[in-house]
Design an enzyme around this catalytic site. Structure first.
Site, PDB file in Angstrom:
ATOM      1  N   GLY A  20     -25.617 -16.019  20.768  1.00 58.12           N
ATOM      2  CA  GLY A  20     -25.742 -17.329  20.606  1.00 58.12           C
ATOM      3  C   GLY A  20     -26.246 -17.655  19.011  1.00 58.12           C
ATOM      4  N   SER A  21     -25.379 -16.899  18.198  1.00 55.98           N
ATOM      5  CA  SER A  21     -25.535 -17.303  16.654  1.00 55.98           C
ATOM      6  C   SER A  21     -24.668 -18.595  16.294  1.00 55.98           C
ATOM      7  CB  SER A  21     -25.341 -16.260  15.737  1.00 55.98           C
ATOM      8  OG  SER A  21     -23.775 -15.696  15.613  1.00 55.98           O
ATOM      9  N   MET A  95     -18.137 -15.468  27.960  1.00 56.66           N
ATOM     10  CA  MET A  95     -17.366 -14.477  28.295  1.00 56.66           C
ATOM     11  C   MET A  95     -16.296 -14.277  29.388  1.00 56.66           C
ATOM     12  SD  MET A  95     -17.401 -12.550  25.634  1.00 56.66           S
ATOM     13  CE  MET A  95     -16.693 -11.143  25.995  1.00 56.66           C
ATOM     14  N   ILE A  97     -13.711 -16.540  32.023  1.00 54.10           N
ATOM     15  CA  ILE A  97     -12.615 -17.462  31.749  1.00 54.10           C
ATOM     16  C   ILE A  97     -12.631 -18.694  32.647  1.00 54.10           C
ATOM     17  CG2 ILE A  97      -9.780 -17.404  32.025  1.00 54.10           C
ATOM     18  CD1 ILE A  97     -10.012 -14.554  31.159  1.00 54.10           C
ATOM     19  N   LEU A  98     -12.293 -19.782  32.238  1.00 55.10           N
ATOM     20  CA  LEU A  98     -12.605 -20.987  32.906  1.00 55.10           C
ATOM     21  C   LEU A  98     -11.198 -21.206  33.707  1.00 55.10           C
ATOM     22  CD1 LEU A  98     -14.504 -23.257  30.433  1.00 55.10           C
ATOM     23  CD2 LEU A  98     -15.586 -22.210  32.578  1.00 55.10           C
ATOM     24  N   ASN A 112     -13.101 -23.697  21.527  1.00 60.40           N
ATOM     25  CA  ASN A 112     -13.541 -22.592  21.507  1.00 60.40           C
ATOM     26  C   ASN A 112     -13.453 -21.733  20.275  1.00 60.40           C
ATOM     27  OD1 ASN A 112     -14.406 -19.832  22.668  1.00 60.40           O
ATOM     28  ND2 ASN A 112     -12.250 -19.175  22.504  1.00 60.40           N
ATOM     29  N   HIS A 114     -12.896 -18.247  18.248  1.00 63.41           N
ATOM     30  CA  HIS A 114     -12.361 -16.615  18.566  1.00 63.41           C
ATOM     31  C   HIS A 114     -12.306 -15.989  17.445  1.00 63.41           C
ATOM     32  CE1 HIS A 114     -10.157 -13.789  20.897  1.00 63.41           C
ATOM     33  NE2 HIS A 114      -9.357 -13.622  19.833  1.00 63.41           N
ATOM     34  N   SER A 141     -11.027 -18.301  14.327  1.00 64.24           N
ATOM     35  CA  SER A 141     -10.087 -19.535  14.725  1.00 64.24           C
ATOM     36  C   SER A 141     -11.071 -20.553  15.784  1.00 64.24           C
ATOM     37  CB  SER A 141      -8.890 -19.354  15.244  1.00 64.24           C
ATOM     38  OG  SER A 141      -7.996 -18.327  14.623  1.00 64.24           O
ATOM     39  N   GLU A 147      -5.209 -23.734  29.560  1.00 61.35           N
ATOM     40  CA  GLU A 147      -5.217 -22.486  30.700  1.00 61.35           C
ATOM     41  C   GLU A 147      -4.725 -21.319  30.476  1.00 61.35           C
ATOM     42  OE1 GLU A 147      -1.476 -23.604  33.477  1.00 61.35           O
ATOM     43  OE2 GLU A 147      -2.805 -25.449  33.027  1.00 61.35           O
ATOM     44  N   ASP A 150      -6.971 -18.191  24.920  1.00 55.08           N
ATOM     45  CA  ASP A 150      -6.878 -17.937  23.358  1.00 55.08           C
ATOM     46  C   ASP A 150      -5.637 -18.715  22.841  1.00 55.08           C
ATOM     47  OD1 ASP A 150      -9.509 -16.982  23.406  1.00 55.08           O
ATOM     48  OD2 ASP A 150      -8.847 -14.925  23.315  1.00 55.08           O
TER      49      ASP A 150
HETATM   50  C1  GRF Z   1     -18.338 -14.545  18.327  1.00 53.55           C
HETATM   51  O1  GRF Z   1     -17.662 -13.611  17.480  1.00 53.55           O
HETATM   52  C2  GRF Z   1     -17.252 -15.493  18.832  1.00 53.55           C
HETATM   53  O2  GRF Z   1     -16.291 -15.723  18.039  1.00 53.55           O
HETATM   54  C3  GRF Z   1     -16.812 -14.554  19.904  1.00 53.55           C
HETATM   55  O3  GRF Z   1     -18.066 -14.059  20.579  1.00 53.55           O
HETATM   56  C4  GRF Z   1     -19.042 -13.832  19.364  1.00 53.55           C
HETATM   57  C5  GRF Z   1     -20.114 -14.515  19.767  1.00 53.55           C
HETATM   58  O4  GRF Z   1     -21.122 -14.479  18.938  1.00 53.55           O
HETATM   59  N1  GRF Z   1     -16.248 -15.307  21.191  1.00 53.55           N
HETATM   60  P1  GRF Z   1     -22.482 -15.442  19.191  1.00 53.55           P
HETATM   61  O5  GRF Z   1     -23.092 -15.209  20.444  1.00 53.55           O
HETATM   62  O6  GRF Z   1     -22.069 -16.774  18.903  1.00 53.55           O
HETATM   63  O7  GRF Z   1     -23.449 -14.904  18.165  1.00 53.55           O
END
Ligand code: GRF
Length: 192
Positions: A20-21, A95, A97-98, A112, A114, A141, A147, A150
């Site tokens: 969750g950073s 994590m 996929i919707l 999102n 990525h 990015s 759908e 990424d």
């Molecule tokens: C990040 O690197 C994000 O790009 C990827 O998962 C990681 C999540 O990190 N999809 P955090 O949970 O926001 O710390």
């Protein structure tokens, strides 16, 4: 696209699965006067997501949905989003996929982040793959969610140099620092 009406911020939900950073950086940004969004809901697919602590810390409503049955989970999430009048969704390390059907309900309103220079390295283990391929640059990015995994239109991308001493952990840390910058910047870009 959604436009800001008066000084009201756009009610946003952040979906997380892990640390969750990015959620933390988005919450801090949302408190800023310049932010077009407010974060009103945190959604997770797991009670164990460490990032849920940020919802507690900032007194933001959090909801956990069990994805054993995806259709059910998505149906319940949609009910919650409607109830909370959520108009925009940020996926931040989510994590799951919707489905196409879910995305249809929020067309052009889900973004999102990525950890790669898309279209390179969609999916998982992006940093390992970049190092293995001896790439000179990695990066991150922010893109619209469609759908196709990424693959939606890119909003902002940031390059990070890969040095000889980098491993996937050190690279992930460097990229994450940039993620925390470009996610808020992308939101400003979308709504300006
Ligand atoms: C990040 O690197 C994000 O790009 C990827 O998962 C990681 C999540 O990190 N999809 P955090 O949970 O926001 O710390």
């Amino acid at each position: 696209m959604i436009k800001l009406i008066g000084s009201k911020k756009i009610k946003t939900a952040v979906f997380i699965s892990g640390t969750g950073s990015n959620l933390n950086s988005l919450i801090k940004f949302s408190k800023n006067k310049r932010s077009p969004i407010s974060i009103d809901l945190v959604v997770s697919n797991s009670r164990k997501s460490k990032g849920l602590k940020y919802a507690d810390q900032f007194k933001i409503k959090k909801k956990i949905f069990n994805f054993n049955n995806v259709r059910n989970a998505e149906r319940k999430i949609l009910i919650q989003l409607n109830k909370d009048k959520i108009k925009f969704i940020c996926l931040a390390g989510f994590m799951k996929i919707l489905s196409k059907d879910f995305i249809k309900n929020f067309k052009g309103k889900i973004i999102n982040i990525h950890p790669s220079l898309l279209p390179k390295y969609k999916g998982l283990n992006t940093h390992q793959r970049a190092i293995k391929n001896k790439d000179k640059f990695a990066g991150c990015s922010v893109h619209y969610v469609t759908e196709k995994l990424d693959s939606g239109k890119i909003i902002i991308q940031k390059k990070v140099k890969i040095t000889n001493s980098d491993n996937s952990n050190s690279l992930a840390k460097k990229v994450l620092r940039q993620e925390h910058k470009i996610y808020p910047q992308s939101i400003i870009k979308i709504f300006n």
